[in-house]
Write a protein that holds these residues in place. Structure first.
Motif, PDB file in Angstrom:
ATOM      1  N   ASN A  27       0.036   4.862  16.329  1.00  0.00           N
ATOM      2  CA  ASN A  27      -0.182   3.699  15.469  1.00  0.00           C
ATOM      3  C   ASN A  27      -1.621   3.620  14.967  1.00  0.00           C
ATOM      4  OD1 ASN A  27       2.275   2.013  15.201  1.00  0.00           O
ATOM      5  ND2 ASN A  27       0.790   0.352  15.143  1.00  0.00           N
ATOM      6  N   PHE A  28      -2.574   3.886  15.862  1.00  0.00           N
ATOM      7  CA  PHE A  28      -3.993   3.805  15.500  1.00  0.00           C
ATOM      8  C   PHE A  28      -4.337   4.835  14.416  1.00  0.00           C
ATOM      9  CE2 PHE A  28      -8.467   5.114  16.391  1.00  0.00           C
ATOM     10  CZ  PHE A  28      -9.060   3.951  15.948  1.00  0.00           C
ATOM     11  N   GLY A  29      -3.878   6.069  14.633  1.00  0.00           N
ATOM     12  CA  GLY A  29      -4.154   7.119  13.652  1.00  0.00           C
ATOM     13  C   GLY A  29      -3.541   6.822  12.304  1.00  0.00           C
ATOM     14  N   PHE A  30      -2.295   6.326  12.336  1.00  0.00           N
ATOM     15  CA  PHE A  30      -1.624   6.067  11.060  1.00  0.00           C
ATOM     16  C   PHE A  30      -2.185   4.834  10.367  1.00  0.00           C
ATOM     17  CE2 PHE A  30       2.025   4.643   8.449  1.00  0.00           C
ATOM     18  CZ  PHE A  30       2.034   5.723   7.587  1.00  0.00           C
ATOM     19  N   THR A  31      -2.696   3.860  11.114  1.00  0.00           N
ATOM     20  CA  THR A  31      -3.311   2.678  10.492  1.00  0.00           C
ATOM     21  C   THR A  31      -4.510   3.094   9.639  1.00  0.00           C
ATOM     22  OG1 THR A  31      -2.604   1.220  12.294  1.00  0.00           O
ATOM     23  CG2 THR A  31      -4.448   0.460  10.956  1.00  0.00           C
ATOM     24  N   ILE A  32      -5.310   4.027  10.136  1.00  0.00           N
ATOM     25  CA  ILE A  32      -6.446   4.542   9.361  1.00  0.00           C
ATOM     26  C   ILE A  32      -5.950   5.223   8.091  1.00  0.00           C
ATOM     27  CG2 ILE A  32      -8.368   6.197   9.377  1.00  0.00           C
ATOM     28  CD1 ILE A  32      -8.544   5.696  12.435  1.00  0.00           C
ATOM     29  N   VAL A  33      -4.895   6.046   8.228  1.00  0.00           N
ATOM     30  CA  VAL A  33      -4.300   6.720   7.064  1.00  0.00           C
ATOM     31  C   VAL A  33      -3.822   5.689   6.042  1.00  0.00           C
ATOM     32  CG1 VAL A  33      -2.371   8.177   6.302  1.00  0.00           C
ATOM     33  CG2 VAL A  33      -3.629   8.769   8.382  1.00  0.00           C
ATOM     34  N   GLU A  34      -3.218   4.593   6.531  1.00  0.00           N
ATOM     35  CA  GLU A  34      -2.702   3.544   5.643  1.00  0.00           C
ATOM     36  C   GLU A  34      -3.807   2.893   4.811  1.00  0.00           C
ATOM     37  OE1 GLU A  34       0.686   0.804   7.016  1.00  0.00           O
ATOM     38  OE2 GLU A  34      -0.253   1.506   8.855  1.00  0.00           O
ATOM     39  N   ILE A  36      -6.717   4.092   3.990  1.00  0.00           N
ATOM     40  CA  ILE A  36      -7.194   5.068   3.012  1.00  0.00           C
ATOM     41  C   ILE A  36      -6.156   5.250   1.901  1.00  0.00           C
ATOM     42  CG2 ILE A  36      -7.855   7.487   2.655  1.00  0.00           C
ATOM     43  CD1 ILE A  36      -8.874   7.477   5.586  1.00  0.00           C
ATOM     44  N   GLY A  37      -4.876   5.382   2.315  1.00  0.00           N
ATOM     45  CA  GLY A  37      -3.805   5.564   1.337  1.00  0.00           C
ATOM     46  C   GLY A  37      -3.617   4.361   0.437  1.00  0.00           C
ATOM     47  N   GLY A  38      -3.759   3.155   0.989  1.00  0.00           N
ATOM     48  CA  GLY A  38      -3.642   1.940   0.181  1.00  0.00           C
ATOM     49  C   GLY A  38      -4.723   1.865  -0.870  1.00  0.00           C
ATOM     50  N   TRP A  39      -5.929   2.285  -0.498  1.00  0.00           N
ATOM     51  CA  TRP A  39      -7.053   2.295  -1.449  1.00  0.00           C
ATOM     52  C   TRP A  39      -6.838   3.356  -2.539  1.00  0.00           C
ATOM     53  CZ3 TRP A  39     -11.207   6.109  -1.637  1.00  0.00           C
ATOM     54  CH2 TRP A  39     -12.215   5.760  -2.561  1.00  0.00           C
ATOM     55  N   LEU A  40      -6.381   4.558  -2.136  1.00  0.00           N
ATOM     56  CA  LEU A  40      -6.174   5.642  -3.101  1.00  0.00           C
ATOM     57  C   LEU A  40      -5.012   5.368  -4.055  1.00  0.00           C
ATOM     58  CD1 LEU A  40      -6.675   8.796  -0.804  1.00  0.00           C
ATOM     59  CD2 LEU A  40      -8.250   7.918  -2.544  1.00  0.00           C
ATOM     60  N   THR A  41      -3.958   4.711  -3.553  1.00  0.00           N
ATOM     61  CA  THR A  41      -2.796   4.441  -4.406  1.00  0.00           C
ATOM     62  C   THR A  41      -2.910   3.113  -5.146  1.00  0.00           C
ATOM     63  OG1 THR A  41      -1.609   3.410  -2.544  1.00  0.00           O
ATOM     64  CG2 THR A  41      -1.211   5.760  -2.933  1.00  0.00           C
ATOM     65  N   ASP A  49       0.635  -3.839   4.752  1.00  0.00           N
ATOM     66  CA  ASP A  49       1.292  -3.212   5.896  1.00  0.00           C
ATOM     67  C   ASP A  49       0.275  -2.589   6.840  1.00  0.00           C
ATOM     68  OD1 ASP A  49       3.330  -1.029   7.214  1.00  0.00           O
ATOM     69  OD2 ASP A  49       4.369  -2.770   6.411  1.00  0.00           O
ATOM     70  N   ALA A  50      -0.866  -2.133   6.270  1.00  0.00           N
ATOM     71  CA  ALA A  50      -1.936  -1.582   7.109  1.00  0.00           C
ATOM     72  C   ALA A  50      -2.499  -2.666   8.032  1.00  0.00           C
ATOM     73  CB  ALA A  50      -3.043  -1.005   6.229  1.00  0.00           C
ATOM     74  N   VAL A  51      -2.655  -3.885   7.494  1.00  0.00           N
ATOM     75  CA  VAL A  51      -3.130  -5.011   8.314  1.00  0.00           C
ATOM     76  C   VAL A  51      -2.115  -5.313   9.417  1.00  0.00           C
ATOM     77  CG1 VAL A  51      -3.611  -7.493   8.303  1.00  0.00           C
ATOM     78  CG2 VAL A  51      -4.569  -6.038   6.513  1.00  0.00           C
ATOM     79  N   LEU A 129       5.942   8.869   5.578  1.00  0.00           N
ATOM     80  CA  LEU A 129       5.126   9.032   6.788  1.00  0.00           C
ATOM     81  C   LEU A 129       5.254   7.815   7.699  1.00  0.00           C
ATOM     82  CD1 LEU A 129       1.793  10.639   5.506  1.00  0.00           C
ATOM     83  CD2 LEU A 129       3.350  11.599   7.210  1.00  0.00           C
ATOM     84  N   GLY A 130       5.226   6.620   7.082  1.00  0.00           N
ATOM     85  CA  GLY A 130       5.329   5.383   7.856  1.00  0.00           C
ATOM     86  C   GLY A 130       6.640   5.276   8.600  1.00  0.00           C
ATOM     87  N   ILE A 131       7.733   5.606   7.940  1.00  0.00           N
ATOM     88  CA  ILE A 131       9.052   5.572   8.581  1.00  0.00           C
ATOM     89  C   ILE A 131       9.102   6.589   9.725  1.00  0.00           C
ATOM     90  CG2 ILE A 131      11.509   6.052   8.246  1.00  0.00           C
ATOM     91  CD1 ILE A 131      11.104   4.987   5.324  1.00  0.00           C
ATOM     92  N   ALA A 132       8.535   7.787   9.477  1.00  0.00           N
ATOM     93  CA  ALA A 132       8.566   8.854  10.490  1.00  0.00           C
ATOM     94  C   ALA A 132       7.712   8.501  11.707  1.00  0.00           C
ATOM     95  CB  ALA A 132       8.086  10.160   9.875  1.00  0.00           C
ATOM     96  N   VAL A 133       6.461   8.065  11.472  1.00  0.00           N
ATOM     97  CA  VAL A 133       5.534   7.778  12.572  1.00  0.00           C
ATOM     98  C   VAL A 133       6.007   6.589  13.407  1.00  0.00           C
ATOM     99  CG1 VAL A 133       3.206   6.994  13.137  1.00  0.00           C
ATOM    100  CG2 VAL A 133       3.526   8.803  11.450  1.00  0.00           C
TER     101      VAL A 133
END
Length: 301
Positions: A27-34, A36-41, A49-51, A129-133
């Motif tokens: 969860n911690f690793g994917f929250t960071i990805v989220e 970054i991904g939210g900003w890029l997209t 969802d990242a929050v 990725l979110g569904i998988a993780v």
């Protein structure tokens, strides 16, 4: 407790801690990805969802720590043990989610008036990725016996459904230019988070102020004790909770005990009456009818 049973109990606790640890790092690793991904997209829905996932990460992290600390024995400083430390994790979680939710709303509400088209392909990749993780983390905690594992499993399944919603919205926007769907989804996510934050925050504050739990109710416990023939009256009845799960009761019981046999019989009846409530700790003082109570603290009964 036999050596074999103690070994099995220790092994079970260790396995539970390992599974919660797995869920935390995922969860911690994917929250960071989220984030970054939210900003890029350019997607406020993904930021929302990242929050949400950040709150879950804090919940899982505190549950992981408490899963270890909760089994430490009471000592002279922490005479009831360490279970009450869970309240600090709940308060931190409430604070983080409140600040995060206000930030997401400050980003999303202006976009309702001037929608911006997010990068839908990136949203779909993150949704997969979110569904998988979250699905894998939920699978790791599936079948857990501890309350921590069960509650966290439901949190992670909620996250899976959230990412399914992101996927659906991204697919729609891939074919139809409806950029307003992104801030609408983020506002819906955030309102869902805030409802849970208010509910859990209120419960946590009640525990801090030592409010009596709703179950068992004070009146219910009082009536059970008054049903004992030897009990004439009850006062200084207090029920409070260590962490929302483990409750403590104390009371003064007035009775006519003319012999040691009467006294021992009363103790057994009181123990039997309180046993169904599953209290973590009980303190009952027996007073004679003509005896003056030494405690002058105002009590309910």
């Amino acid at each position: 407790m036999s050596h074999q049973h103690a070994h099995h109990h220790f092994h079970h606790d260790d396995h539970s801690s390992e599974k919660i640890g797995w869920a935390f790092f995922l969860n911690f690793g994917f929250t960071i990805v989220e984030f970054i991904g939210g900003w890029l997209t350019n997607s406020t829905a993904i930021m929302a969802d990242a929050v949400h996932d950040l709150g879950d990460t804090i919940s899982i992290g505190s549950a992981w720590v408490l899963n270890k600390l909760g089994h430490k024995k009471a000592n002279h400083q922490f005479t009831y043990g360490y279970k009450r430390l869970s309240l600090s994790g709940a308060l931190i979680n409430t604070l983080v989610l409140t600040i995060g939710s206000m930030w997401v709303l400050s980003e999303a509400i202006p976009r309702l008036l001037a929608p911006q088209m997010p990068q839908t392909e990136g949203m779909m990749v993150l949704a997969v990725l979110g569904i998988a993780v979250n699905g894998f983390a939920a699978y790791k905690l599936h079948g857990g016996h501890t309350l921590n594992e069960k509650v966290l499993n439901w949190h992670l399944l909620e996250d899976v459904l959230g990412w399914v919603a992101v996927m659906i919205v991204a697919i729609i926007m891939q074919f139809v230019a409806w950029p307003i769907l992104d801030p609408l989804l983020s506002v819906a996510f955030t309102l869902f988070i805030m409802v849970n934050v208010i509910r859990h925050g209120a419960q946590t504050l009640k525990l801090f102020f030592q409010a009596s739990p709703t179950s068992p109710a004070v009146e219910e416990v009082e009536q059970q004790l008054l049903n004992i023939p030897q009990v004439q009256e009850i006062h200084q009845l207090h029920i409070w909770s260590l962490d929302g799960e483990h409750h403590v009761v104390s009371a003064h019981v007035i009775s006519h005990c003319s012999s040691l046999e009467d006294y021992n019989n009363l103790k057994k009846q009181v123990a039997d009456a309180l046993q169904p409530f599953g209290f973590a700790n009980t303190t009952i003082e027996v007073e004679l009818a003509e005896e003056e109570c030494r405690d002058n603290v105002t009590s309910l009964v």
